[in-house]
Structures are given as C-alpha cells and as structure tokens.
Design a protein around this motif. Sequence first.
Motif, PDB file in Angstrom:
ATOM      1  N   ARG A 123     -11.170  -3.070   0.695  1.00 20.11           N
ATOM      2  CA  ARG A 123     -11.991  -3.570   1.806  1.00 20.11           C
ATOM      3  C   ARG A 123     -11.555  -4.962   2.225  1.00 20.11           C
ATOM      4  O   ARG A 123     -11.483  -5.278   3.421  1.00 20.11           O
ATOM      5  CB  ARG A 123     -13.470  -3.559   1.403  1.00 20.11           C
ATOM      6  CG  ARG A 123     -14.067  -2.178   1.234  1.00 20.11           C
ATOM      7  CD  ARG A 123     -15.579  -2.230   1.118  1.00 20.11           C
ATOM      8  NE  ARG A 123     -16.010  -2.936  -0.080  1.00 20.11           N
ATOM      9  CZ  ARG A 123     -16.198  -2.365  -1.264  1.00 20.11           C
ATOM     10  NH1 ARG A 123     -15.984  -1.057  -1.416  1.00 20.11           N
ATOM     11  NH2 ARG A 123     -16.612  -3.068  -2.306  1.00 20.11           N
ATOM     12  N   LEU A 124     -11.263  -5.811   1.256  1.00 17.98           N
ATOM     13  CA  LEU A 124     -10.823  -7.169   1.577  1.00 17.98           C
ATOM     14  C   LEU A 124      -9.486  -7.162   2.320  1.00 17.98           C
ATOM     15  O   LEU A 124      -9.300  -7.890   3.302  1.00 17.98           O
ATOM     16  CB  LEU A 124     -10.705  -7.993   0.295  1.00 17.98           C
ATOM     17  CG  LEU A 124     -12.020  -8.470  -0.329  1.00 17.98           C
ATOM     18  CD1 LEU A 124     -11.776  -9.025  -1.726  1.00 17.98           C
ATOM     19  CD2 LEU A 124     -12.682  -9.520   0.550  1.00 17.98           C
ATOM     20  N   LEU A 125      -8.553  -6.337   1.860  1.00 19.42           N
ATOM     21  CA  LEU A 125      -7.245  -6.310   2.505  1.00 19.42           C
ATOM     22  C   LEU A 125      -7.318  -5.691   3.899  1.00 19.42           C
ATOM     23  O   LEU A 125      -6.593  -6.131   4.804  1.00 19.42           O
ATOM     24  CB  LEU A 125      -6.253  -5.550   1.622  1.00 19.42           C
ATOM     25  CG  LEU A 125      -5.837  -6.305   0.355  1.00 19.42           C
ATOM     26  CD1 LEU A 125      -5.063  -5.403  -0.585  1.00 19.42           C
ATOM     27  CD2 LEU A 125      -5.011  -7.532   0.704  1.00 19.42           C
ATOM     28  N   GLU A 150       0.801  -1.212   0.000  1.00 20.86           N
ATOM     29  CA  GLU A 150       0.000   0.000   0.000  1.00 20.86           C
ATOM     30  C   GLU A 150       0.838   1.268   0.000  1.00 20.86           C
ATOM     31  O   GLU A 150       0.343   2.319  -0.411  1.00 20.86           O
ATOM     32  CB  GLU A 150      -0.929   0.003   1.214  1.00 20.86           C
ATOM     33  CG  GLU A 150      -1.959  -1.119   1.187  1.00 20.86           C
ATOM     34  CD  GLU A 150      -2.963  -1.003   2.316  1.00 20.86           C
ATOM     35  OE1 GLU A 150      -2.869  -0.016   3.076  1.00 20.86           O
ATOM     36  OE2 GLU A 150      -3.824  -1.886   2.446  1.00 20.86           O
ATOM     37  N   THR A 151       2.081   1.204   0.446  1.00 18.05           N
ATOM     38  CA  THR A 151       2.863   2.431   0.631  1.00 18.05           C
ATOM     39  C   THR A 151       4.069   2.557  -0.285  1.00 18.05           C
ATOM     40  O   THR A 151       4.631   3.643  -0.404  1.00 18.05           O
ATOM     41  CB  THR A 151       3.350   2.530   2.089  1.00 18.05           C
ATOM     42  OG1 THR A 151       4.175   1.395   2.401  1.00 18.05           O
ATOM     43  CG2 THR A 151       2.168   2.563   3.045  1.00 18.05           C
ATOM     44  N   ARG A 152       4.505   1.491  -0.943  1.00 19.55           N
ATOM     45  CA  ARG A 152       5.738   1.536  -1.725  1.00 19.55           C
ATOM     46  C   ARG A 152       5.528   1.471  -3.234  1.00 19.55           C
ATOM     47  O   ARG A 152       6.505   1.478  -3.976  1.00 19.55           O
ATOM     48  CB  ARG A 152       6.656   0.369  -1.314  1.00 19.55           C
ATOM     49  CG  ARG A 152       7.146   0.425   0.130  1.00 19.55           C
ATOM     50  CD  ARG A 152       7.986   1.663   0.373  1.00 19.55           C
ATOM     51  NE  ARG A 152       8.521   1.716   1.728  1.00 19.55           N
ATOM     52  CZ  ARG A 152       9.713   1.240   2.072  1.00 19.55           C
ATOM     53  NH1 ARG A 152      10.484   0.650   1.168  1.00 19.55           N
ATOM     54  NH2 ARG A 152      10.136   1.332   3.320  1.00 19.55           N
ATOM     55  N   LEU A 153       4.305   1.416  -3.695  1.00 19.48           N
ATOM     56  CA  LEU A 153       4.057   1.223  -5.120  1.00 19.48           C
ATOM     57  C   LEU A 153       3.586   2.474  -5.841  1.00 19.48           C
ATOM     58  O   LEU A 153       3.363   2.441  -7.050  1.00 19.48           O
ATOM     59  CB  LEU A 153       3.032   0.100  -5.329  1.00 19.48           C
ATOM     60  CG  LEU A 153       3.431  -1.279  -4.815  1.00 19.48           C
ATOM     61  CD1 LEU A 153       2.346  -2.292  -5.131  1.00 19.48           C
ATOM     62  CD2 LEU A 153       4.751  -1.731  -5.425  1.00 19.48           C
ATOM     63  N   GLU A 163      -2.620   2.031  -5.502  1.00 26.43           N
ATOM     64  CA  GLU A 163      -3.955   2.529  -5.174  1.00 26.43           C
ATOM     65  C   GLU A 163      -5.019   1.433  -5.149  1.00 26.43           C
ATOM     66  O   GLU A 163      -5.884   1.426  -4.259  1.00 26.43           O
ATOM     67  CB  GLU A 163      -4.344   3.618  -6.175  1.00 26.43           C
ATOM     68  CG  GLU A 163      -5.627   4.345  -5.848  1.00 26.43           C
ATOM     69  CD  GLU A 163      -5.868   5.482  -6.830  1.00 26.43           C
ATOM     70  OE1 GLU A 163      -5.508   6.627  -6.517  1.00 26.43           O
ATOM     71  OE2 GLU A 163      -6.405   5.194  -7.929  1.00 26.43           O
ATOM     72  N   PRO A 164      -5.032   0.477  -6.097  1.00 24.13           N
ATOM     73  CA  PRO A 164      -6.061  -0.575  -6.029  1.00 24.13           C
ATOM     74  C   PRO A 164      -6.013  -1.402  -4.746  1.00 24.13           C
ATOM     75  O   PRO A 164      -7.027  -1.993  -4.365  1.00 24.13           O
ATOM     76  CB  PRO A 164      -5.753  -1.446  -7.254  1.00 24.13           C
ATOM     77  CG  PRO A 164      -5.083  -0.532  -8.213  1.00 24.13           C
ATOM     78  CD  PRO A 164      -4.268   0.381  -7.359  1.00 24.13           C
ATOM     79  N   TYR A 165      -4.857  -1.465  -4.094  1.00 21.51           N
ATOM     80  CA  TYR A 165      -4.776  -2.199  -2.830  1.00 21.51           C
ATOM     81  C   TYR A 165      -5.416  -1.422  -1.673  1.00 21.51           C
ATOM     82  O   TYR A 165      -5.604  -1.984  -0.595  1.00 21.51           O
ATOM     83  CB  TYR A 165      -3.318  -2.496  -2.479  1.00 21.51           C
ATOM     84  CG  TYR A 165      -2.640  -3.457  -3.421  1.00 21.51           C
ATOM     85  CD1 TYR A 165      -2.973  -4.801  -3.425  1.00 21.51           C
ATOM     86  CD2 TYR A 165      -1.665  -3.017  -4.310  1.00 21.51           C
ATOM     87  CE1 TYR A 165      -2.352  -5.692  -4.284  1.00 21.51           C
ATOM     88  CE2 TYR A 165      -1.037  -3.901  -5.172  1.00 21.51           C
ATOM     89  CZ  TYR A 165      -1.388  -5.236  -5.160  1.00 21.51           C
ATOM     90  OH  TYR A 165      -0.769  -6.114  -6.021  1.00 21.51           O
ATOM     91  N   ARG A 166      -5.728  -0.155  -1.901  1.00 23.11           N
ATOM     92  CA  ARG A 166      -6.289   0.672  -0.831  1.00 23.11           C
ATOM     93  C   ARG A 166      -7.746   1.039  -1.054  1.00 23.11           C
ATOM     94  O   ARG A 166      -8.403   1.511  -0.125  1.00 23.11           O
ATOM     95  CB  ARG A 166      -5.481   1.976  -0.700  1.00 23.11           C
ATOM     96  CG  ARG A 166      -4.005   1.791  -0.434  1.00 23.11           C
ATOM     97  CD  ARG A 166      -3.328   3.117  -0.136  1.00 23.11           C
ATOM     98  NE  ARG A 166      -3.389   4.041  -1.260  1.00 23.11           N
ATOM     99  CZ  ARG A 166      -2.463   4.122  -2.201  1.00 23.11           C
ATOM    100  NH1 ARG A 166      -1.411   3.318  -2.172  1.00 23.11           N
ATOM    101  NH2 ARG A 166      -2.570   5.000  -3.190  1.00 23.11           N
TER     102      ARG A 166
END
Length: 352
Positions: A275-277, A258-261, A266-269
């Motif tokens: 929501r799933l993560l 979530e912080t290094r890409l 953004e899709p991970y957040r």
Amino acid sequence: MTPRRPEVGDRFRRFRDQASGGASGGRRGGRGGEELAVPRAEFRSYYGRPILKPPVWTWEIAAYLFTGGLAAGSSLLAAGGQVTGRPALRRVGRVAALAAVTASAGLLVKDLGRPERFHHMLRVAKPTSPMSVGTWILGAYGPAAGLAAIAEAVPLLPERGPLGLARRVLPPVGRAAGLAAAATAPALGTYTAVLLADTAVPSWHEAYPHLPFVFAGSALASGAGVGLLAVPPAQAGPARRLAVAGAGLELFGAHRLETRLGLVGEPYRTGRPGRLLRAGRALTVAGLVGALVGGRSRVLSAVSGAALLAASVATRFGVFHAGVASARDPKYTVLPQRERLARRAGEAATER
C-alpha cells in the motif's frame, strides 16, 4: 530388494507438489493433475519462531532513509541554483539540506542509543562495511552542507566591524562548500540502499541491483519537491528537471522491485508495504505531472512539490516494511533456498 533412496530432486518435487496442491484446498494441483493426499505445506520454523531474526530497527531508521535522501537531493538542487544563477533556489536547497542532515544525525544517534556511539563509529574506517562507509559519508557531507547554509546568512551581517570580514569570506567558502556537498550527495543518497542489501533480509538482499535506482530517484524527487514547494516558479526550472529525472528513476526501480525478484518481491506488492509503495507511485506521478504542466502557477507548483515529498516518505517506509515482512515469514527464506538446491542438483545431474 532394497528400496531406492530418494534424491534431492525427488524431495524437492514432493515439497513443491504439496505446496502447489494446497493452494486450492487439497484439490488437483500435483504433477499430471493427480489428487493430492496431503494438506497444503505451511512454512514454519522451530517453536513458531522466524528463521531469520527480523530487523530490530525502529521507525527512526525508516525516517533516516528519507531524510538522508532529502539532504542529498536538496544539495544537488542548491548546486543547480548556484551554477545557473538562481539565488532563491540555491538558498532553499542549502537550508533544506542542513535541516535534513541535522535530522538524519539526530535519528541515527537516537537509534544508536547514546550520542558517543556515533563518535565511536568514526574511530574505525572499514571499506567492507556499508555502515562504516555511510558514517564517514555523513561525517564528510554534514560540515560541507553546514558551511554552505551558514553562508546564506551573509546579508544579515553588518558590513563593518568584526563581522565585516565574515561577510567577505563566507560567500566564496559557501560556494566551495556547496559544490563539495553536491559532490558527496550521490553517495549519501544511495549508500543506505547498499546498507539494506548487505543484510540477510530476503527482500532487501535480493533487491541489490534495484534498490539504488529507487533510492537515487527518491532523493532527486524529494529535492525537487523542496524547490517546487518553496521557490517562485520563475526560478524553479532546475527543480522541474530534477523532478523528471528523479521520478523516472524511482518509478523504474520500483517496477523492477515488484517484477524481477520472484517470490521475494511479493512483500513489495502486498500488505502494508504494498500500500505504501502504490501510494508512493501515485504521488510521484501526480507530482511529476504537476511539475510539467504547472508552468508559472505558484499553487500547482507547491502542490506538486508536496506530492513528491510525500511520495519519497511513502517509498522509503514501504521498502523498510517490506524487508521486515520478508524476514518474519519463513517461506521467503525456505523456498528460494530449496529452489537453489534443486537447481544445483539438476545441474550436477546434467554434468554427469
């Protein structure tokens, strides 16, 4: 006087100014705060189609990511029970590993469409293909996990007669097979991370340094969850230690996703993957806390084990859907490419 032809850097700056200015609905946002005369840039491709073809994988592959990790973690759990003399932990780990790898094979065959396609994949060994390597890992792991689980049926066999020989032979064979499955388990639990990162899907491809941490931690945590859920607390010590290691790796890897890409993180957040993560992280923390403070409480250990298993499911499905979302939105392909072009143009101009 012939007008100067715009350079790559000028075109990129104009595109960047248009994109940043539109965020406030056409208000200030360009260089120097000047009023922008263009609407916000929209990232579209020809005929409204995505630039990349989204993955055609269905939910079976997302479930396969989970069951493969569960099989790997369960084999490591069983090996821990075998080495430390905890028969209940060993038995639960071996049976869970066989059930998970059987489910993995079924999900993979269903995705391939016909069972013989799995056999055809074993006709070729291609080290540069994660799919080929993964097929061979699964082919090596499955028989070892199966033999280890079959050895747990020894107490049900009669001491005399034709099955008496099996009663004497199976225990040493099961011990060797259990250790062989545990040796193969780390590759089984993480090769799917390499498989995803080897695609052109932006949020998977750019996450290649971090996905193995997420998948390894998720595999360990799910194996620990099986032990905490099904084993008496007195024998669940290795499962609690496995939960600590797995949760730590998984939370570390998820944080880096979530912080290094940058943009492709953004899709991970956001959206369904986000929501799933987030649910996966919350369940992982809850399972970890329950494993640490549960002590000899059977109920609390079972609840923490169920939380770790649910966390693994949420994490694997979240990673899967994040990749699909990044392939469908052109901006995750276009903007990183433009940034790389501008950076190279700037480096080339500096070298002149």
